[in-house]
Design a protein around this motif. Sequence first.
Motif, PDB file in Angstrom:
ATOM      1  N   GLN A 281       0.567   6.458  -4.820  1.00  3.82           N
ATOM      2  CA  GLN A 281       0.802   7.813  -5.303  1.00  3.82           C
ATOM      3  C   GLN A 281       1.705   8.517  -4.310  1.00  3.82           C
ATOM      4  O   GLN A 281       1.415   8.535  -3.109  1.00  3.82           O
ATOM      5  N   ASN A 282       2.793   9.077  -4.806  1.00  2.00           N
ATOM      6  CA  ASN A 282       3.720   9.842  -3.984  1.00  2.00           C
ATOM      7  C   ASN A 282       3.623  11.312  -4.371  1.00  2.00           C
ATOM      8  O   ASN A 282       3.863  11.674  -5.517  1.00  2.00           O
ATOM      9  N   ASN A 284       4.881  15.159  -3.224  1.00  4.71           N
ATOM     10  CA  ASN A 284       5.745  16.031  -2.431  1.00  4.71           C
ATOM     11  C   ASN A 284       5.388  17.488  -2.740  1.00  4.71           C
ATOM     12  O   ASN A 284       5.263  17.869  -3.911  1.00  4.71           O
ATOM     13  N   GLN A 304       5.437  15.532   2.558  1.00  8.87           N
ATOM     14  CA  GLN A 304       5.620  14.283   1.829  1.00  8.87           C
ATOM     15  C   GLN A 304       4.432  13.378   2.131  1.00  8.87           C
ATOM     16  O   GLN A 304       4.256  12.940   3.268  1.00  8.87           O
ATOM     17  N   ARG A 306       2.437   9.854   1.221  1.00  8.13           N
ATOM     18  CA  ARG A 306       2.577   8.527   0.625  1.00  8.13           C
ATOM     19  C   ARG A 306       1.195   7.872   0.668  1.00  8.13           C
ATOM     20  O   ARG A 306       0.752   7.377   1.695  1.00  8.13           O
ATOM     21  N   ARG A 308      -1.926   5.288  -0.690  1.00 14.65           N
ATOM     22  CA  ARG A 308      -2.133   3.915  -1.124  1.00 14.65           C
ATOM     23  C   ARG A 308      -3.629   3.670  -1.348  1.00 14.65           C
ATOM     24  O   ARG A 308      -4.335   3.205  -0.462  1.00 14.65           O
ATOM     25  N   ASN A 345      -3.199   7.198   3.710  1.00 16.35           N
ATOM     26  CA  ASN A 345      -2.175   8.208   3.463  1.00 16.35           C
ATOM     27  C   ASN A 345      -1.355   8.430   4.729  1.00 16.35           C
ATOM     28  O   ASN A 345      -1.905   8.709   5.798  1.00 16.35           O
ATOM     29  N   ASN A 347       1.423  10.928   5.994  1.00 16.78           N
ATOM     30  CA  ASN A 347       1.883  12.251   5.585  1.00 16.78           C
ATOM     31  C   ASN A 347       2.866  12.817   6.619  1.00 16.78           C
ATOM     32  O   ASN A 347       2.597  12.828   7.821  1.00 16.78           O
ATOM     33  N   ASN A 786       4.716  14.749  -8.403  1.00 16.52           N
ATOM     34  CA  ASN A 786       3.761  13.666  -8.207  1.00 16.52           C
ATOM     35  C   ASN A 786       4.114  12.474  -9.089  1.00 16.52           C
ATOM     36  O   ASN A 786       4.432  12.628 -10.269  1.00 16.52           O
ATOM     37  N   ARG A 788       2.990   8.044  -9.649  1.00 11.45           N
ATOM     38  CA  ARG A 788       2.026   7.013  -9.278  1.00 11.45           C
ATOM     39  C   ARG A 788       2.398   5.702  -9.952  1.00 11.45           C
ATOM     40  O   ARG A 788       3.416   5.617 -10.667  1.00 11.45           O
TER      41      ARG A 788
END
Length: 828
Positions: A281-282, A284, A304, A306, A308, A345, A347, A786, A788
């Motif tokens: 999942q990204n 921002n 930001q 990132r 997982r 995550n 960040n 967002n 995913r």
Amino acid sequence: MRKSSILMLFMLLTIISLAQNNEGRVYGVVNDGDKKNSSQPTVMLLNASDSSVVKMTVADKLGNYQFEEVKAGKYLVSASAVGHETGYSEAFELNESSISAVLKTIELSVQAKSLGGVTITSKKPFIEQKTDRMVVNVEASVTNVGANALEVLEKSPGVSVDNDGNISLKGKQGVVILIDGRPAYLSGADLAALLKNTNSSQLDQIEIMTNPPAKYDAAGNSGVINIKMKKNKQVGYNGTISLNYGQGKYSKFNESVNMNYRRNKVNLFANLSHSYRENFQNLNIQRNFRDKNSKEILSYFDQQARMRPSNKSYYAKVGADIFASDKTTIGFSVSGFNNPEKFNNDNTTLISDNMGQLSQQTLATTRINERWKNISANAYLRQVLDTAGKEITVDLDYIKYNSTRDQQLINRYFDGNGNVLKVPDTLIGNLPQHITIYSAKADYTHPLKNGDLFEAGIKTSYVETNNDAGYFNMMDGIPVTDKGNTTMFRYKENINAAYVNLNKKFSEKWSAQLGLRLENTNAQGMSNGYSYDSNTDTFYPSDTSFKRNYTQLFPTAYFTYAASKKHQFNINYGRRINRPGYSDLNPFILFLDKYTYQQGNPNLKPQFSHNIELRHIFNNFLITTLNYSQTNDIIQEVLEQIEEENKTFVKKSNIAKQRQFGLSVNANFQVKEWWSVNIWVNGFSNKFTGIINDTTVSLNASTLQTNITNQFKFKKGWSAELSGFYHTGGLDDVFLIKPFGLMNIGISKQLFKNRASLRFNVRDVLYSQKIKGNVKYSNLDVAFQNSRDSRVFNVGFTYRFAKGKAGGNRKKAGGASEEQSRVNAGGN
């Protein structure tokens, strides 16, 4: 006391109106497709209104059957035999002038006969519209293969799932999720995690009720969604084995086995499943921190994340039904799951001054290990009191959730040029949670003459939650208690309920269903933590507690007018309640990073809504619905911020009242013999008015939702599907969401004489399920994007085995529904 007296008076007046019924007989014959008598098929007498089983028998060797002592009412008859499709009679009515009925011969056709080059197999439609609910048949959609329960919900008409897994129905949040008629007792991220760990291969149907009748819990501002798990119904042994593999950016797979064995008076069943899913999942986020008075920008914030997540799920369920006599059935089931999860995550946060000059960089690393365990037990009794159909059912439920959550958050600080600004800090979190639920309910059903029906019931439930949040700062390798974030929360809740419900037919064209439910709630919470004294710069122990006791009435009413065979009108009304989720009351803080976190709110109150629907059904093909709802003290997620520290946090509050009106249209039709289409369109307008951060806020937006499913049947067992949905921009809580959509394609092939199926599909073909939006009110100015791992290629294989003949339906599971839907069972 006054409201309780009204309920008891309503029950008394209804019971006094009971009258004796005349009893009749039904006769008929069952033949197979070649006009020969089938081998002793199972024959069931069904209520015409909802297809519930009234009586069941087995035809003789010549195919003759009869039902005796049948009460006045509308019925139909179904007949089934091994190797044949289920056959049905026409609907018929028994009354004082026609107390017996001789039905036309029911012709049974052999399964999987070829007609005009198109293979006809026994298959339910994807969408079925009934009087008080919409039914989604999960297996009827090829693109559901390899999906989890949350993804299946997401493509169901009227259902939306937001960025965090919160579920809304027709643009309104506050949906109660039932599983086999029992509350999930979870909410928010925990409910989302439970559904993500439930494979679509375990699901049979999804029932969507926007205005449920009084026998259901009054919880759920926008209605109830009942997820029905698969249940085998054959005498002998039978079952299914499913294997599915999916590949997005990361792999996902699941396996399941459903087994059933029925002999004489005992029915045994077991379900086993395992799944593993790895995702990304990204997220921002851009924030403009503004002065609360002047609204001038103080700083810019660019984040930001990132993420997982990965999770495993192990699920098992075993149970038995014992048919002690023709009138008595008892049963039990025990189920449980073990869901270990990991969440990583990385960040990056960039902070700039009001001139846009980069001044600080923070790199945050989050590692979470979480495990949810559950055990649930249900015991039930169904006692038929007489041949008229009077019956009592009793359900007892016990549910236990245990979770552990270990979190490590490391923050590293740099200036605008990348130089180390200060020493990194490490925050360690240990957050165990324990939830125990007891529930008992009893329901009474009393058929009346002319097909009328009286129902009544009582229910009581008790819930206890124990939560601890221990946070520690690492100082020279030694954990030191973070008193500002460490706390403990205990919550107890008892709900007692009673209801009456009357179905009444006034004439051939007019009918009604009137219900009244009373619910008494007793809750208390206690929190132990630390309070900060700024004068002495010290923390001292602090305890807070609350008690809430209230009793409310929840009326429901449905009026139906059948103007003709092609036109039917229905108007219904219901008052509903949405209680806060257990975790939403918990004052704990859950960190995404140093600047972003989520916090509970022990001051949350329940919200109440009034819902009205007007529906027109044309020729059982086109359904048009107008709806209006008014909700007070609505529970919504809101953003609050601390400007001087660049911190933003999310919490739920009773912020406002909501008004919604909408129009939906659903059409289900055949374009060709081999091509069927379901189109659902819903347009609605939401308006919120309330106070957030001491500022009056008024938000208004209109949204259009569409959901289209095309299904194709070809020769030699081939079928295909093209489906998708699209949402225009609109309000979700206080977030203004931009348009987004999804398209799925899939193909299926029947194998081994229809004993197996091989399916392939692609979800989110265009990779368009990317959520974007913003929040602007008071001095809040936030935008987010967002995405995913939503585009997934799936292949699935299912094998069905059986030896026996069709038998009666097994009784539904349990009675603990609303409480379970308010638990949060795992998730990040």
